[in-house]
Each structure stands twice: as C-alpha cells, then as structure tokens.
Design a protein around this motif. Structure first.
Motif, short mmCIF file in Angstrom:
data_model
loop_
_atom_site.label_atom_id
_atom_site.label_comp_id
_atom_site.label_asym_id
_atom_site.label_seq_id
_atom_site.Cartn_x
_atom_site.Cartn_y
_atom_site.Cartn_z
N MET A 18 0.86 -1.17 -0.15
CA MET A 18 0.05 0.07 0.08
C MET A 18 0.99 1.22 -0.16
SD MET A 18 -2.98 1.16 2.82
CE MET A 18 -3.81 -0.62 2.49
N THR A 19 0.56 2.21 -1.00
CA THR A 19 1.42 3.39 -1.09
C THR A 19 1.00 4.41 0.22
OG1 THR A 19 -0.16 4.80 -2.02
CG2 THR A 19 1.24 3.27 -3.42
N GLU A 20 1.98 5.42 0.49
CA GLU A 20 1.61 6.35 1.48
C GLU A 20 0.13 7.06 1.53
OE1 GLU A 20 5.15 9.10 2.36
OE2 GLU A 20 6.38 7.51 2.25
N ALA A 21 0.28 7.47 -0.05
CA ALA A 21 -1.09 7.99 -0.13
C ALA A 21 -2.56 7.22 0.20
CB ALA A 21 -1.16 8.47 -1.81
N GLU A 22 -2.32 5.99 -0.18
CA GLU A 22 -3.49 4.98 0.16
C GLU A 22 -3.83 5.12 1.75
OE1 GLU A 22 -4.07 1.15 -2.81
OE2 GLU A 22 -2.02 2.01 -2.52
N GLU A 23 -2.42 4.55 2.23
CA GLU A 23 -2.60 4.84 3.98
C GLU A 23 -3.17 5.97 4.45
OE1 GLU A 23 1.08 3.83 5.80
OE2 GLU A 23 1.62 2.12 4.23
N LEU A 24 -2.89 7.14 3.83
CA LEU A 24 -3.50 8.29 4.31
C LEU A 24 -4.86 8.50 4.08
CD1 LEU A 24 -2.94 10.75 5.88
CD2 LEU A 24 -2.41 12.00 3.66
N PHE A 25 -5.27 7.94 2.96
CA PHE A 25 -6.64 7.87 2.54
C PHE A 25 -7.32 7.40 3.79
CE2 PHE A 25 -10.11 5.16 0.52
CZ PHE A 25 -10.82 6.12 0.52
N TYR A 26 -6.96 6.01 3.84
CA TYR A 26 -7.63 5.24 4.65
C TYR A 26 -7.77 5.59 6.15
CZ TYR A 26 -8.23 1.49 1.44
OH TYR A 26 -8.90 0.89 0.25
N THR A 27 -6.61 6.38 6.60
CA THR A 27 -6.45 6.91 8.03
C THR A 27 -7.46 8.05 8.24
OG1 THR A 27 -4.22 6.06 8.01
CG2 THR A 27 -4.86 8.07 9.65
N THR A 28 -7.34 9.07 6.86
CA THR A 28 -8.24 10.17 7.04
C THR A 28 -9.53 9.71 6.91
OG1 THR A 28 -6.52 11.25 5.68
CG2 THR A 28 -8.75 12.24 5.63
N PRO A 83 -11.80 2.63 -3.81
CA PRO A 83 -12.33 2.64 -2.41
C PRO A 83 -12.77 4.03 -1.95
CG PRO A 83 -9.75 2.59 -2.85
CD PRO A 83 -10.64 2.43 -4.19
N CYS A 84 -13.89 4.14 -0.96
CA CYS A 84 -14.61 5.30 -0.69
C CYS A 84 -14.83 5.12 0.87
CB CYS A 84 -15.78 5.59 -1.53
SG CYS A 84 -17.13 4.78 -1.31
N PHE A 85 -15.32 6.16 1.25
CA PHE A 85 -16.02 6.06 2.69
C PHE A 85 -17.42 6.71 2.44
CE2 PHE A 85 -11.67 5.41 4.11
CZ PHE A 85 -11.96 4.76 5.26
N PHE A 111 -18.68 10.21 0.43
CA PHE A 111 -17.92 11.74 0.61
C PHE A 111 -16.58 11.71 0.01
CE2 PHE A 111 -17.51 9.89 4.79
CZ PHE A 111 -16.22 10.29 5.26
N VAL A 112 -15.86 10.78 0.04
CA VAL A 112 -14.48 10.88 -0.32
C VAL A 112 -14.22 9.27 -1.03
CG1 VAL A 112 -13.46 12.31 1.23
CG2 VAL A 112 -13.41 9.81 1.56
N CYS A 113 -13.15 9.59 -2.01
CA CYS A 113 -12.80 8.16 -2.56
C CYS A 113 -11.39 8.48 -2.83
CB CYS A 113 -13.66 7.91 -3.80
SG CYS A 113 -13.42 8.65 -5.35
N PHE A 114 -10.73 7.23 -3.56
CA PHE A 114 -9.39 7.52 -3.80
C PHE A 114 -9.01 7.10 -5.28
CE2 PHE A 114 -5.01 5.39 -3.94
CZ PHE A 114 -4.31 6.66 -3.20
#
Length: 101
Positions: free
Chosen positions: A1-11, A27-29, A36-39
């Motif tokens: 998992m990239t840093e960007a993906e990790e930050l997306f999931y954490t956020t 992936p989204c939340f 409201f957000v996706c990656f």
C-alpha cells in the motif's frame, strides 16, 4: 500500500460514523449511504460545494473527478493530489458535512 493510500484510509476512518465502501470500483468512505470521499490515482477525491470546492479546485494539479476518463467529470467531486495531503483532512470534514445536509 502506498503512503497516499494509507493516508486516505486513515483520514476516512477518523470521520465519525464513516464506513469503508466502493464507488465506481474505487475505495471510498460513506456516511449513511452517501459517499463523501474516494481514492483515485494517488489522489483523494472529495464531494465539495461552495468555497471548499473552489479552494480545492484552485490547487495545482487538482481537477474535477472523471472516473471514466471519457470527459464526463463529476462537477461536485474534486480530485486533490497527494502533494496537498496536509489539506486532505480539512476537505474530508467539509465533504462529510456537505453530504449530511
């Protein structure tokens, strides 16, 4: 998992009542049944309105989200590059407030 993906999931996970899901195979939340957000492509994509929408879209490299790549951008959704990761949390909070309205 990239840093960007990790930050997306954490956020996304930090948003109260958010649930991981999928939107257009990405992936989204969601809160309730509303995304409201996706990656997408190392960027976080936010559903925004008003000044938050304008602010996000004014960032270098930010653009309206076009998941199909066929010139059919979703006008409320702004794709914000990882370069602006420090703003992701702020935009995610604005996005969740928008979809809760």
């Amino acid at each position: 998992m990239t840093e960007a993906e990790e930050l997306f999931y954490t956020t996304g996970a930090k948003i109260e009542d958010s649930v991981k899901s999928q939107m257009f195979g990405k992936p989204c939340f969601k809160v309730g049944k509303k995304a409201f957000v996706c990656f997408f492509k190392e960027s976080m994509v936010f559903k925004l309105t008003d000044t938050f929408h304008s602010e996000a879209l004014s960032l270098d490299g930010a653009e309206l989200f076009d998941p199909s790549g066929k010139g059919r951008a979703m006008r409320e959704w702004v794709q914000v590059p990882y370069d602006y990761k420090d703003l992701w949390s702020k935009f995610a909070q604005a996005a969740v407030e928008y979809v809760k309205e």
